[in-house]
Design an enzyme around this catalytic site. Structure first.
Site, PDB file in Angstrom:
ATOM      1  N   SER A  93     -11.195  -2.266   1.692  1.00 34.37           N
ATOM      2  CA  SER A  93     -10.312  -3.097   2.578  1.00 34.37           C
ATOM      3  C   SER A  93      -8.946  -3.466   2.151  1.00 34.37           C
ATOM      4  O   SER A  93      -8.270  -3.714   2.875  1.00 34.37           O
ATOM      5  CB  SER A  93     -11.061  -4.422   2.676  1.00 34.37           C
ATOM      6  OG  SER A  93     -11.257  -5.246   1.648  1.00 34.37           O
ATOM      7  N   SER A 141     -13.457  -2.572  -2.564  1.00 31.21           N
ATOM      8  CA  SER A 141     -12.502  -2.900  -1.840  1.00 31.21           C
ATOM      9  C   SER A 141     -10.963  -2.836  -2.585  1.00 31.21           C
ATOM     10  O   SER A 141     -10.023  -2.531  -2.106  1.00 31.21           O
ATOM     11  CB  SER A 141     -12.259  -4.135  -1.009  1.00 31.21           C
ATOM     12  OG  SER A 141     -13.093  -3.880   0.000  1.00 31.21           O
ATOM     13  N   LYS A 165      -2.546  -9.270  -1.194  1.00 28.19           N
ATOM     14  CA  LYS A 165      -3.321  -9.142   0.117  1.00 28.19           C
ATOM     15  C   LYS A 165      -3.696 -10.259   0.937  1.00 28.19           C
ATOM     16  O   LYS A 165      -3.544 -11.467   0.317  1.00 28.19           O
ATOM     17  CB  LYS A 165      -4.795  -8.690  -0.476  1.00 28.19           C
ATOM     18  CG  LYS A 165      -5.984  -8.425   0.688  1.00 28.19           C
ATOM     19  CD  LYS A 165      -7.365  -7.937  -0.107  1.00 28.19           C
ATOM     20  CE  LYS A 165      -8.357  -7.455   0.904  1.00 28.19           C
ATOM     21  NZ  LYS A 165      -9.402  -6.914   0.349  1.00 28.19           N
TER      22      LYS A 165
END
Lengths: 102, 496
Positions: B156, B180, B81
């Protein structure tokens, strides 16, 4: 509970975010919506005598490492992403305003 | 005979490399081919790093040629990420504020995957600064759900989930502050673990909510997630919240659930707003665990409904504080032409941050202001105590709690246009971050109406993540490993 546009503008100053007049209207609507519809339930609870928990690991203690020098960030790396620099320093506009010398 | 790269999990790839069936360089090349054939449609990547991946592969191949024992994940492609620092990459957090920011150090979680022999393929898309549940707020464009390109991958960590679902990688890392990892894993039909708070170091991961953030892996199997956890978990002197941990996640993974008690919170699983297809999928998952020898028991989490309120007090307050560092001086977007420092900061933040980031910062600034703090922040921490106690009480009666990861399957782009509507969709994931427990999403088939993946969430007590994965592995036995999304299966990337 209703936040006025003036209050929201003061919060934006404090949070250091410049907002246009239109953005202030949207932000005011959002903050009132969030406070009234998302946050409100928390005020309806009887929390008398409940000790707060500030952290998921409650009994966490601060552990200090041995005071031995270890390599840190180099000057070049520390300055690599700076918006502006002057030799070994970050360079910023005048702090006291009036647009004088940097 | 050529094998499709995406049919192999992390454990299988590591074994093939260890046995000399394929070289790490061949794996890296197949992974890069798969990314270039698929990511044009999905847009999971913000940056692909072929030079880093090939260099790491060459190190693995050289080590093998020299007769050295290979690390457990040697030759396994991985990506991170984009809130995780890796020297040699940009770390943008999906924000204009950090467009072009070059990492000057490497996060511990990233380093541990590299030390385990992984090949770094690049950085993955996310909601800006991790504020969101759809990955639509990234400054660099949306990521599409590989199962339906017209739908969001969740967020996310949407890029991390989508890359695995599209078969580009067997493993990725994400972070989870309020769901997330678990919600995008549900939307994309993959496995995603949010470990117990303190299990994985956050050093080098850009902070959002420091009392809530935790790093965890995505994979198509629970086995791969367990392998990743063996690399990730444990004490890091650079993160004082990280705890010692020396349990092998794989050792008892397939010991089954005979005699275990699975808790069901009826009021949550059948709450208003939960789609019927999700309700019935979770009921079926409970049946599957029963059939495997577990006992289902009713438990209660009386303060779960207040978790969203508490979270949307605590998370914005922590975000307001953490994002104060973005002032345009040391790094990040800088507005040129300001008359003074104050204007430079306010304008840099106005231009560098997107709308949702500004909303969270503003809400946090308000909630921490004098006179307001006592009305919201302090009560939210009291609610945190109640929620934590609820979980302690529930885990007296059961070993894991089964619930949905999300009240519905993946929604269409633009469908959740009201920010507070999006917040309320986090109803199943948030309380776990508040209490600091572990939660894992396991795919349990597709919804009867939508045909889209449904994820079951298993929640476990703190620091029993290995046992939690055991329950997850039992669900996997019933439903099978997560399939690569049909449109992408076998597309680009072959191993000979």
């Amino acid at each position: 509970m209703s936040l006025s546009k003036k209050q929201v503008s003061d919060i934006a100053d404090y949070a250091r975010i410049a907002l246009t007049d239109e953005e202030l209207d949207e932000m005011t609507a959002y903050m009132n919506d969030a406070v009234d519809n998302v946050l409100a339930p928390i005020r309806g609870l009887d929390l008398t005598g409940v000790e707060p928990v500030f952290h998921p690991i409650g009994d966490l203690s601060n552990v200090m490492r041995e005071d031995e020098p270890v390599p840190g960030l180099s000057l070049e790396d520390a300055l690599r992403n700076a918006g502006d620099r002057d030799g070994r320093s970050f360079r910023v506009p005048s702090i006291l305003g009036n647009g004088g010398d940097r | 005979m050529p094998t499709s790269y995406d049919s192999l999990g992390a454990g299988q790839i590591a074994r093939l490399v260890r046995d000399g069936e394929v070289s790490a360089r061949e794996v890296a090349q197949a992974a890069l081919d798969a990314v270039s054939a698929r990511d044009g449609d999905v847009h999971a990547f913000l940056q692909v790093t072929p030079e880093l991946a090939l260099a790491a592969a060459d190190r693995v191949d050289a080590a093998r040629a020299a007769g050295e024992q290979l690390a457990p994940l040697a030759g396994v492609p991985v990506a991170f990420k984009d809130n995780m620092h890796l020297v040699g990459t940009r770390t943008t957090c999906g924000s204009r504020m950090l467009e072009g920011y070059e990492s000057v150090f490497t996060a511990t979680c990233v380093q541990r995957m590299l030390d385990a022999g992984c090949l770094p393929l690049g950085k993955l898309n996310m909601d800006e600064f991790a504020f969101g549940s759809s990955t639509e707020s990234s400054y660099f464009g949306k990521t599409c759900n590989p199962h339906d390109l017209g739908r969001v991958p969740g967020g996310s960590s949407g890029g991390s989930a989508a890359a695995v679902a599209a078969g580009m990688l067997p493993l990725t890392l994400g972070s989870d502050t309020g769901g997330s990892i678990r919600q995008p894993a549900s939307f994309c039909g993959v496995v995603g673990l949010k470990p117990t708070y303190g299990m994985v170091s956050r050093y080098g991961v850009v902070a959002f909510g420091s009392s809530l953030d935790q790093v965890g892996p995505f994979g198509r199997t629970v086995d791969d997630v367990a392998l990743a956890m063996n690399a990730l978990a444990g004490r890091d002197p650079r993160d004082c919240t990280s705890q010692r941990w020396d349990v092998d996640f794989c050792e008892h993974l397939h010991d089954g659930v005979e005699g275990m008690r699975i808790g069901i919170v009826d009021a949550m699983n059948h709450a208003q707003g939960v789609d019927p297809e999700v309700e019935s999928a979770i009921d079926a998952a409970a049946q599957a665990l029963c059939a495997a020898g577990a006992q289902v028991v009713d438990v209660e989490l009386p303060h779960a409904p207040e978790a969203i309120s508490a979270y949307y007090v605590l998370a914005p307050c922590e975000a307001f504080s953490n994002l104060a560092r973005f002032d345009g001086v040391r790094y990040g977007y800088r507005y040129e032409g300001a008359r003074d420092l104050s204007e430079m900061t306010s304008m840099s933040r106005a231009i560098g941050f997107g709308p949702e980031v500004k909303r969270r910062i503003m809400l946090g600034a308000y909630l921490l202001s004098s006179g307001v703090y006592d009305k919201y922040y302090y009560p939210a921490q009291q609610v945190r105590a109640l929620i934590t106690q609820d979980y302690r009480d529930a885990f007296e009666r059961c070993d894991a709690i089964l619930m949905p990861a999300s009240p519905r399957t993946a929604f269409a782009f633009g469908e959740m246009s009201n920010p507070t509507q999006m917040y309320l969709s986090d109803m199943f994931t948030i309380s776990i971050n508040i209490a600091g427990n572990a939660g894992v999403t396991v795919p349990v088939g597709v919804g009867a109406d939508s045909g889209l993946p449904v994820g079951a969430q298993l929640v476990g007590p703190a620091f029993a993540d290995d046992r939690l994965l055991r329950v997850a592995a039992t669900l996997q036995d019933a439903y099978g490993a997560a399939p690569v999304a049909r449109a992408f299966s076998g597309k680009g990337g072959e191993l000979r």
